[in-house]
Design an enzyme around this catalytic site. Sequence first.
Site, PDB file in Angstrom:
ATOM      1  N   GLY A 153      -9.842  -4.437   6.973  1.00 33.00           N
ATOM      2  CA  GLY A 153     -10.285  -4.471   8.561  1.00 33.00           C
ATOM      3  C   GLY A 153     -10.587  -5.120   9.242  1.00 33.00           C
ATOM      4  O   GLY A 153     -10.817  -7.115   8.040  1.00 33.00           O
TER       5      GLY A 153
ATOM      6  N   GLU B 104     -11.001  -0.270  -9.846  1.00 31.40           N
ATOM      7  CA  GLU B 104     -11.907  -0.378  -8.904  1.00 31.40           C
ATOM      8  C   GLU B 104     -13.038   0.306  -9.328  1.00 31.40           C
ATOM      9  O   GLU B 104     -13.514   1.698  -9.959  1.00 31.40           O
ATOM     10  CB  GLU B 104     -11.243  -0.221  -7.743  1.00 31.40           C
ATOM     11  CG  GLU B 104     -12.718  -0.804  -6.744  1.00 31.40           C
ATOM     12  CD  GLU B 104     -12.448   0.095  -5.457  1.00 31.40           C
ATOM     13  OE1 GLU B 104     -10.647  -0.539  -5.055  1.00 31.40           O
ATOM     14  OE2 GLU B 104     -13.046  -0.286  -3.825  1.00 31.40           O
TER      15      GLU B 104
ATOM     16  N   SER C 136      -5.275  -7.893   7.132  1.00 22.43           N
ATOM     17  CA  SER C 136      -5.844  -7.710   8.029  1.00 22.43           C
ATOM     18  C   SER C 136      -5.567  -9.585   8.906  1.00 22.43           C
ATOM     19  O   SER C 136      -4.884  -9.665   9.908  1.00 22.43           O
ATOM     20  CB  SER C 136      -7.424  -7.405   8.861  1.00 22.43           C
ATOM     21  OG  SER C 136      -6.953  -6.740   7.429  1.00 22.43           O
TER      22      SER C 136
ATOM     23  N   SER D  67     -10.082 -10.944   4.559  1.00 22.26           N
ATOM     24  CA  SER D  67      -9.549 -11.898   5.488  1.00 22.26           C
ATOM     25  C   SER D  67     -10.823 -12.600   6.110  1.00 22.26           C
ATOM     26  O   SER D  67     -12.102 -12.609   5.988  1.00 22.26           O
ATOM     27  CB  SER D  67      -8.748 -10.681   6.295  1.00 22.26           C
ATOM     28  OG  SER D  67      -7.838 -10.194   5.605  1.00 22.26           O
TER      29      SER D  67
ATOM     30  N   SER E 274       1.062  -0.886   0.415  1.00 20.08           N
ATOM     31  CA  SER E 274       0.160   0.369   0.242  1.00 20.08           C
ATOM     32  C   SER E 274       0.582   0.957   0.436  1.00 20.08           C
ATOM     33  O   SER E 274       1.727   0.717   0.065  1.00 20.08           O
ATOM     34  CB  SER E 274      -0.978  -0.053   1.496  1.00 20.08           C
ATOM     35  OG  SER E 274      -0.125   0.409   2.435  1.00 20.08           O
TER      36      SER E 274
ATOM     37  N   GLY F  88     -10.326  -6.674   0.670  1.00 19.49           N
ATOM     38  CA  GLY F  88     -11.006  -6.519   1.874  1.00 19.49           C
ATOM     39  C   GLY F  88     -10.909  -8.340   1.876  1.00 19.49           C
ATOM     40  O   GLY F  88     -12.407  -8.668   2.568  1.00 19.49           O
TER      41      GLY F  88
ATOM     42  N   ASP G 176      -7.294   2.889  -8.100  1.00 16.37           N
ATOM     43  CA  ASP G 176      -8.066   3.118  -7.568  1.00 16.37           C
ATOM     44  C   ASP G 176      -8.348   4.491  -7.584  1.00 16.37           C
ATOM     45  O   ASP G 176      -8.726   5.693  -6.157  1.00 16.37           O
ATOM     46  CB  ASP G 176      -8.439   2.627  -5.874  1.00 16.37           C
ATOM     47  CG  ASP G 176      -9.698   2.323  -5.355  1.00 16.37           C
ATOM     48  OD1 ASP G 176     -10.388   2.634  -5.697  1.00 16.37           O
ATOM     49  OD2 ASP G 176      -9.321   2.299  -3.721  1.00 16.37           O
TER      50      ASP G 176
ATOM     51  N   ASP H 210      -0.862  -1.287  -3.719  1.00 22.38           N
ATOM     52  CA  ASP H 210      -2.116  -1.251  -3.728  1.00 22.38           C
ATOM     53  C   ASP H 210      -2.928  -0.283  -3.575  1.00 22.38           C
ATOM     54  O   ASP H 210      -2.296  -0.015  -2.865  1.00 22.38           O
ATOM     55  CB  ASP H 210      -2.229  -2.588  -2.337  1.00 22.38           C
ATOM     56  CG  ASP H 210      -3.632  -3.411  -1.857  1.00 22.38           C
ATOM     57  OD1 ASP H 210      -4.317  -2.704  -2.761  1.00 22.38           O
ATOM     58  OD2 ASP H 210      -3.412  -3.399  -0.474  1.00 22.38           O
ATOM     59  N   HIS H 211      -3.972  -0.177  -4.154  1.00 18.66           N
ATOM     60  CA  HIS H 211      -5.041   1.579  -3.769  1.00 18.66           C
ATOM     61  C   HIS H 211      -4.387   2.800  -4.549  1.00 18.66           C
ATOM     62  O   HIS H 211      -3.805   3.294  -3.148  1.00 18.66           O
ATOM     63  CB  HIS H 211      -5.568   1.459  -2.403  1.00 18.66           C
ATOM     64  CG  HIS H 211      -6.055  -0.114  -1.791  1.00 18.66           C
ATOM     65  ND1 HIS H 211      -7.831   0.209  -2.397  1.00 18.66           N
ATOM     66  CD2 HIS H 211      -6.065  -0.384  -1.768  1.00 18.66           C
ATOM     67  CE1 HIS H 211      -8.399  -0.635  -1.708  1.00 18.66           C
ATOM     68  NE2 HIS H 211      -7.287  -1.557  -1.415  1.00 18.66           N
TER      69      HIS H 211
HETATM   70  O1  G3H Z   1      -6.797  -1.782   1.450  1.00 16.97           O
HETATM   71  C1  G3H Z   1      -5.766  -1.683   2.766  1.00 16.97           C
HETATM   72  C2  G3H Z   1      -4.210  -2.420   2.634  1.00 16.97           C
HETATM   73  O2  G3H Z   1      -5.167  -3.236   3.866  1.00 16.97           O
HETATM   74  C3  G3H Z   1      -3.155  -1.764   3.422  1.00 16.97           C
HETATM   75  O3  G3H Z   1      -3.470  -1.021   4.496  1.00 16.97           O
HETATM   76  O4  G3H Z   1      -3.197   1.389   4.222  1.00 16.97           O
HETATM   77  O5  G3H Z   1      -2.940   0.532   6.493  1.00 16.97           O
HETATM   78  O6  G3H Z   1      -1.375  -0.312   4.377  1.00 16.97           O
HETATM   79  P1  G3H Z   1      -2.169   0.236   4.851  1.00 16.97           P
HETATM   80  P1  13P Z   2      -8.050  -7.337   4.366  1.00 17.04           P
HETATM   81  O1  13P Z   2      -8.291  -5.969   5.663  1.00 17.04           O
HETATM   82  O2  13P Z   2      -9.728  -7.939   4.200  1.00 17.04           O
HETATM   83  O3  13P Z   2      -7.080  -7.762   4.403  1.00 17.04           O
HETATM   84  O4  13P Z   2      -8.180  -6.991   2.929  1.00 17.04           O
HETATM   85  C1  13P Z   2      -6.672  -6.497   2.292  1.00 17.04           C
HETATM   86  C2  13P Z   2      -6.955  -6.331   1.119  1.00 17.04           C
HETATM   87  O5  13P Z   2      -8.159  -5.493   0.562  1.00 17.04           O
HETATM   88  C3  13P Z   2      -5.681  -5.360   0.552  1.00 17.04           C
HETATM   89  O6  13P Z   2      -5.780  -4.469  -0.288  1.00 17.04           O
HETATM   90 ZN    ZN Z   3      -8.238  -3.115  -0.527  1.00 16.72          ZN
END
Ligand code: G3H
Ligand code: 13P
Ligand code: ZN
Length: 336
Positions: free
Chosen positions: A196, A151, A284, A241, A57, A239, A121, A99-100
């Site tokens: 989360g 996305e 997560s 987890s 991220s 998301g 994103d 990521d994002h």
């Molecule tokens: O989607 C978000 C990921 O879990 C990354 O989280 O921005 O706290 O590193 P972070």
């Molecule tokens: P979780 O918070 O469900 O692990 O999702 C992680 C995620 O989507 C990272 O982009």
């Molecule tokens: Zn994500």
Amino acid sequence: MSVSYKDLGLVNTREMFKKAMAGKYAVPAYNFNNMEQIQAIITACLETQSPVILQVSSGARKYADQTLLQYMGQGAVEMMKVHAKAKGLKEIPIALHLDHGDTFELAKSCIDNGFSSIMIDGSHHPYEKNVELTRQVVDYAHERDITVEGELGVLAGIEDDVVAEKSTYTKPEEVVDFVEKTKVDSLAISIGTSHGANKFKPEQCTKNADGVYIPPKLRFDILEEIEKQIPGFTIVLHGSSSVPMEAVNIINANGGALKDSVGIPEEQLRKAAQYNVCKVNIDSDGRLWMTAAIRKHFNDKPGDFDPRQYLGPARIALIEMYKHKNQNVLGSAGNA
Ligand code: G3H
Ligand code: 13P
Ligand code: ZN
């Protein structure tokens, strides 16, 4: 000076997703911020012979340092090769993914620093702006043979800086237009997952006999409609987890205070992998298992203060968890 992922031994996601689509499994996308996490991901994926997407991220990139991160990606490949040879295993494909990503500048910086795959994103922008930003990143990335994830739809919870109170499910009728206009290689959609450890409010769930929250089912009807609109196109689930109660209970029994934790049941992820979902994002669950192992260690051995004494057990817990995901949830094991 810019560096190409090809010089680091990384791969883009094109071939990975083609195989996952044909084999009806999902490639794991695991987030990392530090050495123990990346070691655990590589060890588990090599030993289960799974392809893997190492996911970073923008917050993780700031935390780990963008220069060091390039070498961590390269180091992951080199470590995998050495261990594969020593254990007589086939080498596994590794992608390094943003990521994002939320701006063109961030995406470009990652591309120029060895990333092989990018998520842009723009889901929090109005539709036309999302299209424009995504297309700008695709143009730069594709010139360099880098794959791009877009996305559509907003996940409930927190997407980096973007706080979405409520999820807005992906509108299947927008998907074809978005993919045609942006030329993305894959698309993250919103069908009820969220980021989360508190994915649903208690009042949205029922409780089983053990007092465990059972969340509402994912919207497989939306996934089916998207597949009808755009057959054979790669879908991504964020998301994802499962927020295992075992880890939450260890955390809370050792001084933690996690409340109303609830994730996506594993059988629903297994079902999603049977559809065109070829990438599943998990962060997560790694955070939870790492915290559980460290909290337990300090409770059991309060005199310890060498980080290796508590990060070592955390790394072992992560390896077990990633192997379990590859073998029993995503079905990626044996598909390297
Ligand atoms: O989607 C978000 C990921 O879990 C990354 O989280 O921005 O706290 O590193 P972070
Ligand atoms: P979780 O918070 O469900 O692990 O999702 C992680 C995620 O989507 C990272 O982009
Ligand atoms: Zn994500």
